[in-house]
Design a protein around this motif. Structure first.
Motif, PDB file in Angstrom:
ATOM      1  N   MET A 146       0.883  -1.035  -0.018  1.00 45.97           N
ATOM      2  CA  MET A 146       0.038   0.016  -0.031  1.00 45.97           C
ATOM      3  C   MET A 146       0.704   1.157  -0.067  1.00 45.97           C
ATOM      4  O   MET A 146       0.680   2.132  -0.763  1.00 45.97           O
ATOM      5  CB  MET A 146      -0.901  -0.086   1.178  1.00 45.97           C
ATOM      6  CG  MET A 146      -1.748   1.051   1.478  1.00 45.97           C
ATOM      7  SD  MET A 146      -0.979   2.368   2.419  1.00 45.97           S
ATOM      8  CE  MET A 146      -0.928   1.737   3.944  1.00 45.97           C
ATOM      9  N   TYR A 147       1.890   1.287   0.994  1.00 49.47           N
ATOM     10  CA  TYR A 147       2.794   2.420   0.807  1.00 49.47           C
ATOM     11  C   TYR A 147       3.379   2.509  -0.411  1.00 49.47           C
ATOM     12  O   TYR A 147       3.759   3.595  -0.993  1.00 49.47           O
ATOM     13  CB  TYR A 147       3.725   2.349   1.847  1.00 49.47           C
ATOM     14  CG  TYR A 147       3.305   2.472   3.490  1.00 49.47           C
ATOM     15  CD1 TYR A 147       2.379   3.554   3.629  1.00 49.47           C
ATOM     16  CD2 TYR A 147       3.363   1.437   4.379  1.00 49.47           C
ATOM     17  CE1 TYR A 147       1.893   3.761   4.932  1.00 49.47           C
ATOM     18  CE2 TYR A 147       3.099   1.577   5.695  1.00 49.47           C
ATOM     19  CZ  TYR A 147       2.365   2.715   6.059  1.00 49.47           C
ATOM     20  OH  TYR A 147       1.760   2.893   7.177  1.00 49.47           O
ATOM     21  N   GLU A 161       2.658   1.722  -3.301  1.00 48.13           N
ATOM     22  CA  GLU A 161       2.034   2.443  -4.608  1.00 48.13           C
ATOM     23  C   GLU A 161       2.173   3.812  -4.534  1.00 48.13           C
ATOM     24  O   GLU A 161       2.168   4.585  -5.612  1.00 48.13           O
ATOM     25  CB  GLU A 161       0.399   2.095  -4.331  1.00 48.13           C
ATOM     26  CG  GLU A 161      -0.313   2.477  -5.648  1.00 48.13           C
ATOM     27  CD  GLU A 161      -0.974   3.951  -5.855  1.00 48.13           C
ATOM     28  OE1 GLU A 161      -0.944   4.437  -6.667  1.00 48.13           O
ATOM     29  OE2 GLU A 161      -1.098   4.482  -4.563  1.00 48.13           O
ATOM     30  N   MET A 162       2.276   4.332  -3.355  1.00 46.74           N
ATOM     31  CA  MET A 162       2.223   6.101  -3.370  1.00 46.74           C
ATOM     32  C   MET A 162       3.634   6.558  -3.252  1.00 46.74           C
ATOM     33  O   MET A 162       3.744   7.779  -3.096  1.00 46.74           O
ATOM     34  CB  MET A 162       1.665   6.342  -1.748  1.00 46.74           C
ATOM     35  CG  MET A 162       0.166   6.099  -1.687  1.00 46.74           C
ATOM     36  SD  MET A 162      -0.570   6.746  -0.186  1.00 46.74           S
ATOM     37  CE  MET A 162      -0.168   5.687   1.158  1.00 46.74           C
ATOM     38  N   CYS A 182       4.050  -4.173  -6.214  1.00 46.23           N
ATOM     39  CA  CYS A 182       3.147  -4.140  -5.147  1.00 46.23           C
ATOM     40  C   CYS A 182       2.622  -5.501  -4.849  1.00 46.23           C
ATOM     41  O   CYS A 182       1.984  -5.955  -5.859  1.00 46.23           O
ATOM     42  CB  CYS A 182       1.855  -3.102  -5.009  1.00 46.23           C
ATOM     43  SG  CYS A 182       2.573  -1.312  -5.355  1.00 46.23           S
ATOM     44  N   PHE A 188      -4.913  -2.247   0.398  1.00 45.93           N
ATOM     45  CA  PHE A 188      -5.325  -0.868   0.042  1.00 45.93           C
ATOM     46  C   PHE A 188      -6.483  -0.560   1.054  1.00 45.93           C
ATOM     47  O   PHE A 188      -6.940   0.574   1.149  1.00 45.93           O
ATOM     48  CB  PHE A 188      -5.574  -0.629  -1.129  1.00 45.93           C
ATOM     49  CG  PHE A 188      -4.654  -0.774  -2.186  1.00 45.93           C
ATOM     50  CD1 PHE A 188      -3.379   0.105  -2.203  1.00 45.93           C
ATOM     51  CD2 PHE A 188      -4.562  -1.636  -3.403  1.00 45.93           C
ATOM     52  CE1 PHE A 188      -2.366   0.254  -3.088  1.00 45.93           C
ATOM     53  CE2 PHE A 188      -3.596  -1.751  -4.224  1.00 45.93           C
ATOM     54  CZ  PHE A 188      -2.461  -0.899  -4.150  1.00 45.93           C
ATOM     55  N   THR A 227      -4.989   5.625   3.445  1.00 40.86           N
ATOM     56  CA  THR A 227      -5.323   4.666   2.272  1.00 40.86           C
ATOM     57  C   THR A 227      -6.113   5.578   1.381  1.00 40.86           C
ATOM     58  O   THR A 227      -6.370   5.207   0.033  1.00 40.86           O
ATOM     59  CB  THR A 227      -6.084   3.444   2.543  1.00 40.86           C
ATOM     60  OG1 THR A 227      -7.301   3.740   3.427  1.00 40.86           O
ATOM     61  CG2 THR A 227      -5.252   2.548   3.157  1.00 40.86           C
ATOM     62  N   CYS A 245      -4.311   6.771  -1.601  1.00 41.57           N
ATOM     63  CA  CYS A 245      -3.806   5.970  -2.688  1.00 41.57           C
ATOM     64  C   CYS A 245      -4.092   6.271  -3.935  1.00 41.57           C
ATOM     65  O   CYS A 245      -5.292   6.883  -4.075  1.00 41.57           O
ATOM     66  CB  CYS A 245      -4.254   4.357  -2.190  1.00 41.57           C
ATOM     67  SG  CYS A 245      -3.274   3.897  -0.810  1.00 41.57           S
TER      68      CYS A 245
END
Length: 331
Positions: free
Chosen positions: A82-83, A85-86, A94, A99, A141, A144
């Protein structure tokens, strides 16, 4: 000698580059996946920090770390996915990204006092999950995919989703923002088998693109893969995994207007070849016109590529094919 039947070293991959690994919830930088990455990519520098418990602190730390070390690749699992992706602007993988981690906490008994799975550098062994912390994760989240449409991002991130993951299932959410969602054979937590057969092919694709490396092309037609019972020919899967170390492997099926044929071919490749077939499958009838270095087939005799005729006196089995390519040494 490495006694592990799955893990083996790929020293040429990501050589001289930095990989950032972002661990999952209740884990640490000493996780099994971090160790697998370092073991299989011995000439890469693997940075795997322990993340702060509070999500905004963790994300800020990761962004500052990226500014400092400029990783060539970021790999994140679960919460770390999740982190990851950002962390825009970097090539990323990922793996089972969480998410909806706030919902996962509530649904899977992650509230209250918790134990970290492994040792952390700060020596902390326990932490507490309460409603305010869950609210923090729900808030993070919501950030995201905020830059998923930025220039270049669509080609810089892969999502890998285990088909036996009973904890997190966010493939549809990821697919709504990125075109590179891939299901792999595996559970939520990585093991040696799923890492080597599912994550390593993607690392190869990314490293080849970054290094502008062009591997010799090996086409494999479906008639050389599927036996009369609809199963893979003996040793074909093992040989394909060995070929992937040195070659760009592309699977070839007959083109047809029959949608069922197309679907059944994709399903078969997903079942028995899995991740290496993603984006490396073509449908063509004039296989003699395919431009490449080798073609493994029972039916192709005339080709622009060197024909490796499966079932012939020279190549009766896939073990014979493996021996032939081993002797070539990647040429």
């Amino acid at each position: 000698m490495n006694a592990n039947p799955y893990l083996y070293q790929c020293p040429e991959l990501m050589s001289g580059k930095t990989i950032l690994y972002v661990h999952g919830f209740a884990s640490s930088g000493q996780s099994g996946t971090a160790k697998r990455i370092q073991q299989t990519l011995p000439n890469a520098t693997v940075v795997a920090p322990d993340l702060p418990l509070h999500p905004q602190e963790a994300l800020d730390m990761l962004r500052n770390l990226c500014d400092s070390i400029k990783p060539a690749l970021i790999i994140g699992t679960s919460m770390g996915g999740m982190y990851t992706e950002m962390l825009y602007g970097y090539d990323r993988i990922c793996i089972n990204p969480a998410f909806r981690i706030a919902d996962t906490m509530a649904e899977h008994g992650m509230m209250g006092r918790q134990q970290y799975f492994g040792a952390r550098a700060d020596g902390v062994q326990e932490f507490y999950v309460d409603k305010p912390l869950v609210k923090e994760f729900r808030s993070i989240t919501e950030q995201c995919f905020s830059c998923a449409d930025a220039e270049g991002e669509q080609q810089r991130v892969y999502g890998l989703f285990g088909d036996e993951d009973t904890l997190v299932d966010t493939i549809e959410l990821f697919s709504a923002h990125y075109p590179t969602a891939i299901r792999f054979h595996g559970e939520h937590r990585m093991n040696d088998n799923s890492f080597m057969h599912s994550v390593m092919p993607v690392i190869r694709w990314i490293d080849d693109r970054q290094s502008k490396r062009e591997r010799p092309i090996v086409y494999i037609t479906m008639d050389a893969l599927i036996d009369h019972q609809g199963k893979p020919y003996s040793s074909s899967q093992k040989t394909i995994r060995r070929l992937l170390d040195n070659y760009q492997v592309i699977f070839v099926a007959p083109a047809t207007a029959n949608a069922q044929h197309y679907s059944s071919t994709i399903d078969w490749l997903y079942q028995y070849i899995n991740v290496p077939a993603y984006g490396h499958t073509i449908f063509a009838n004039q296989t003699n016109l395919l431009y490449g270095d080798y073609i493994i087939s029972q039916s192709v005799s005339d080709s622009m590529a060197t024909v490796v005729e499966f079932g012939s006196d020279t190549f009766k089995t896939w073990d014979d094919i493996a021996y032939y390519f081993d002797k070539l040494g990647g040429q």
